[in-house]
Design a protein around this motif. Structure first.
Motif, short mmCIF file in Angstrom:
data_model
loop_
_atom_site.label_atom_id
_atom_site.label_comp_id
_atom_site.label_asym_id
_atom_site.label_seq_id
_atom_site.Cartn_x
_atom_site.Cartn_y
_atom_site.Cartn_z
N ALA A 186 0.54 -1.09 -0.20
CA ALA A 186 0.06 0.15 0.37
C ALA A 186 0.88 1.02 0.22
O ALA A 186 1.83 1.06 0.88
N LYS A 191 -3.73 1.58 -2.67
CA LYS A 191 -4.69 0.97 -1.86
C LYS A 191 -4.64 -0.40 -1.98
O LYS A 191 -4.80 -0.85 -3.17
N PRO A 192 -4.78 -1.29 -1.06
CA PRO A 192 -5.73 -2.82 -0.29
C PRO A 192 -7.20 -2.96 -2.01
O PRO A 192 -6.79 -3.81 -3.12
N SER A 236 -1.79 -4.35 2.27
CA SER A 236 -1.39 -3.90 3.84
C SER A 236 0.20 -3.54 4.15
O SER A 236 0.52 -4.71 4.46
#
Length: 121
Positions: free
Chosen positions: A14, A87-88, A121
């Motif tokens: 991330a 982002k995830p 993440s």
């Protein structure tokens, strides 16, 4: 025969960045509206961004607009998607697509096989 071949996917943490490429053959990129789509596991495919023949752009939502950049190199017949601050929830299969006129990320005619993006993440 139209072929769209994506590359550049991979696994990142991330906050990282990736640059996807889509090499087109069998069509002249400058004559087409080009788009990027993605499909997350268990979800429907969604539009990420499209770029018109004259460079106008449309992004799927404000989050994509702020972090992703779609670009085309007509001389190389190649489409790009620069993705930053990943982002995830950006995880998924990313597809390149083409159609003659832009349609608001809808009803594309030609599709690539996809490149996988995994954001941890």
């Amino acid at each position: 025969q139209v072929q769209l071949v994506e590359s550049g996917g991979g696994s990142v943490q991330a906050g990282g960045s990736l640059r996807l490429s889509c090499a087109a053959s069998g069509l002249t990129l400058s004559d087409y509206c080009m788009g990027w789509f993605r499909q997350a596991p268990g979800k429907e495919r969604e539009g990420v961004a499209e770029i018109g023949r004259y460079g106008s752009t449309l992004y799927g939502d404000s989050s994509m607009k702020g972090r992703f950049t779609i670009a085309r190199d007509n001389a190389k017949n190649t489409l790009y998607l620069e993705m930053n601050s990943l982002k995830p929830e950006d995880t998924g299969m990313y597809y390149c697509a083409a159609r003659y006129r832009c349609s608001g990320l809808d009803a594309y005619d030609y599709w690539g096989q996809g490149t996988r993006v995994t954001v941890s993440s």
